[in-house]
Design a protein around this motif. Structure first.
Motif, PDB file in Angstrom:
ATOM      1  N   THR A  27       2.394  -0.345   4.542  1.00 48.92           N
ATOM      2  CA  THR A  27       2.248   0.891   3.766  1.00 48.92           C
ATOM      3  C   THR A  27       3.575   1.640   3.689  1.00 48.92           C
ATOM      4  O   THR A  27       4.339   1.653   4.652  1.00 48.92           O
ATOM      5  N   PHE A  63      -5.945  -0.679   0.601  1.00 49.95           N
ATOM      6  CA  PHE A  63      -6.728   0.551   0.465  1.00 49.95           C
ATOM      7  C   PHE A  63      -7.810   0.400  -0.603  1.00 49.95           C
ATOM      8  O   PHE A  63      -8.931   0.886  -0.438  1.00 49.95           O
ATOM      9  N   ASN A 121       0.840  -1.198   0.000  1.00 52.14           N
ATOM     10  CA  ASN A 121       0.000   0.000   0.000  1.00 52.14           C
ATOM     11  C   ASN A 121       0.872   1.242   0.000  1.00 52.14           C
ATOM     12  O   ASN A 121       2.000   1.232   0.490  1.00 52.14           O
ATOM     13  N   THR A 122       0.319   2.330  -0.535  1.00 51.47           N
ATOM     14  CA  THR A 122       1.101   3.546  -0.720  1.00 51.47           C
ATOM     15  C   THR A 122       0.326   4.771  -0.274  1.00 51.47           C
ATOM     16  O   THR A 122      -0.861   4.901  -0.571  1.00 51.47           O
ATOM     17  N   ARG A 123       1.012   5.657   0.441  1.00 53.65           N
ATOM     18  CA  ARG A 123       0.504   6.999   0.736  1.00 53.65           C
ATOM     19  C   ARG A 123       1.369   7.974  -0.059  1.00 53.65           C
ATOM     20  O   ARG A 123       2.592   7.959   0.067  1.00 53.65           O
ATOM     21  N   THR A 171       3.039  11.418  -1.102  1.00 56.37           N
ATOM     22  CA  THR A 171       3.476  12.686  -0.527  1.00 56.37           C
ATOM     23  C   THR A 171       3.923  13.599  -1.664  1.00 56.37           C
ATOM     24  O   THR A 171       4.142  13.165  -2.787  1.00 56.37           O
ATOM     25  N   GLY A 220       0.518  13.133   2.219  1.00 48.82           N
ATOM     26  CA  GLY A 220       0.207  11.732   2.438  1.00 48.82           C
ATOM     27  C   GLY A 220      -1.266  11.408   2.440  1.00 48.82           C
ATOM     28  O   GLY A 220      -1.671  10.361   2.912  1.00 48.82           O
ATOM     29  N   ARG A 221      -2.111  12.289   1.884  1.00 53.47           N
ATOM     30  CA  ARG A 221      -3.556  12.066   1.966  1.00 53.47           C
ATOM     31  C   ARG A 221      -4.067  11.106   0.904  1.00 53.47           C
ATOM     32  O   ARG A 221      -5.090  10.475   1.082  1.00 53.47           O
ATOM     33  N   LEU A 249       5.429   5.428   2.242  1.00 54.62           N
ATOM     34  CA  LEU A 249       5.276   6.773   1.702  1.00 54.62           C
ATOM     35  C   LEU A 249       6.054   6.884   0.391  1.00 54.62           C
ATOM     36  O   LEU A 249       7.215   6.466   0.320  1.00 54.62           O
ATOM     37  N   LYS A 286      -4.186   7.736  -1.049  1.00 53.46           N
ATOM     38  CA  LYS A 286      -3.826   6.368  -0.677  1.00 53.46           C
ATOM     39  C   LYS A 286      -4.223   5.414  -1.788  1.00 53.46           C
ATOM     40  O   LYS A 286      -5.273   5.564  -2.407  1.00 53.46           O
ATOM     41  N   THR A 287      -3.385   4.412  -2.008  1.00 49.46           N
ATOM     42  CA  THR A 287      -3.706   3.380  -2.977  1.00 49.46           C
ATOM     43  C   THR A 287      -2.993   2.097  -2.563  1.00 49.46           C
ATOM     44  O   THR A 287      -2.104   2.116  -1.726  1.00 49.46           O
TER      45      THR A 287
END
Length: 429
Positions: free
Chosen positions: A411, A352, A334-336, A338, A344-345, A413, A347-348
């Protein structure tokens, strides 16, 4: 109020962080102010014209993407006005699936109808849509003028319907379908109805074929159901057909001796999820609710497999192990995101995007496929993998897991600039 709809200040507020990376001149305040002021002035005096859009293929359809910043800002403002005026709120995919799963867990006799509207966006009647907006008298003259300008601009590449790829099209389609949705909900024997874009899901007590025919009649001219994707699923015992009690509160259920048939398990593919459940509730399920197993649809699984192969082939053509590892990690975990203005809002990732998976059979299959591709020894493909990856690199990649990424919610970033590079090899996958 109408004079401020497309003011410089209003349009400037719609500039997004990714706009700045695409149009770096925006970093200089005077450039930004001058440009947006010109756009606002051209809308005010009605000299504004949309520029050429980029045509992008998405699946079986072509989408239109605005290239110039001015077009993007005006379209965003148009979309915002439409959503606020008509109080449009897009259904939340997660909420729709959760509610459906809750209903599926109820052991009562029921029919589930899944329908798809064929070529949804292309089948919307533009002339009738614009006439409806005129008759509603909720939008300003300038907003309706901009909509007509947009449709006139795109008529050579989108001769019918509303263009895919533009947020405003989703909003316009919701305006068209709102009254139809209300009429469907009022049909006899339906106790739950939801629509997510062109996917319709209905729970009813009886007469599913009659309901489908009534829905066909409710659709506007030019819009039709895709018969190939129509699916009717019955859940309940065979003796339920002779029951005269009200569904979902039937005393006959306690007397029923019907038992589930493992060869007749029901499967519903909905919004990326493969949902499996018994054809008849077992004795235990009649008391505690039906067991509903949720995995990935075959199409989503195949999409992940295609991307795994694309990532490995891209590496074999231009070796860059760090980038390959980032791509495999991106798929499995998973990735946030930035970057400027993101914090970081965004998300995928596997968890997610598909948080409701509770059956890991499909993810285990993806893990096996990933390892088979990494250690492949088959013909030319295997030779390319062997020459482009060392043994240690293969071991490193094989440690990544879709199942683990989902269950542990692992997750990472990732900066937006790196994200673009990661996705580069999947433009057509």
């Amino acid at each position: 109020m109408y004079n401020n709809e497309y003011s410089q200040r209003t349009l400037d507020a719609l500039v997004q962080s990714n706009d700045i990376s695409i149009f770096p001149a925006l970093l200089k305040k005077h450039n930004r102010d001058d440009y947006i002021k010109r756009i606002a002035t051209s809308v005010a005096d009605r000299s504004f014209c949309f520029s050429k859009f980029e045509r992008i293929k998405i699946g079986l359809f072509y989408a239109q993407e605005p290239i110039k910043l001015g077009d993007r800002l005006v379209l965003r403002r148009l979309n915002s006005i439409l959503r606020q005026t008509y109080r449009i709120k897009q259904s939340d995919r997660g909420d729709v699936v959760r509610q459906s799963l809750k209903l599926l867990s109820e052991p009562a006799d029921k029919y589930i109808i899944k329908l798809d509207i064929k070529s949804f966006y292309e089948s919307i009647n533009r002339t009738k849509l614009l006439r409806q907006l005129d008759e509603d008298q909720l939008l300003s003259d300038r907003t309706r003028w901009l909509l007509r300008t947009l449709f006139d601009h795109l008529k050579s590449v989108v001769p019918a319907g509303v263009p895919r790829g533009i947020g405003i099209s989703a909003t316009l389609s919701e305006i068209v379908m709102r009254r139809i949705d209300q009429r469907i909900r009022q049909l006899d024997n339906i106790y739950f109805f939801t629509r997510y874009v062109d996917d319709l899901l209905i729970f009813c007590t009886k007469n599913p074929n009659d309901i489908i025919q009534k829905i066909r009649a409710l659709l506007p001219d030019g819009m039709a159901l895709n018969d190939e994707k129509t699916n009717i699923i019955h859940v309940g015992c065979a003796c339920a057909h002779g029951c005269i009690h009200i569904a979902r509160s039937c005393p006959c259920a306690d007397k029923c001796s019907c038992q589930p048939d493992s060869t007749q398990r029901r499967e519903l593919n909905y919004l990326g999820y493969r949902i499996v459940f018994n054809n008849v509730p077992s004795s235990k399920e009649k008391k505690n609710g039906m067991e509903v197993k949720v995995g990935l649809t075959a199409s989503k699984t195949n999409r992940y497999k295609t991307r795994i192969v694309a990532a490995l082939l891209s590496h074999s053509n231009a070796p860059d192990f760090d980038l390959l590892e980032q791509r495999i990690r991106f798929l499995c975990e998973n990735t946030r995101l930035t970057g400027p203005g993101l914090r970081g809002r965004l998300k995928t990732g596997i968890r997610f995007n598909y948080p409701l998976i509770n059956n890991y059979v499909d993810l285990i299959d993806l893990d096996r496929f990933l390892r088979s591709q990494i250690f492949s020894a088959r013909k030319t493909y295997g030779t390319r993998m062997a020459s482009s990856l060392t043994r240690d690199q293969k071991i490193t990649l094989s440690a990544y897991s879709f199942r683990s990424g989902h269950s542990s919610f692992r997750t990472k970033l990732v900066h937006s600039s790196a994200f673009k590079k990661i996705r580069d090899c999947w433009k057509h996958a």
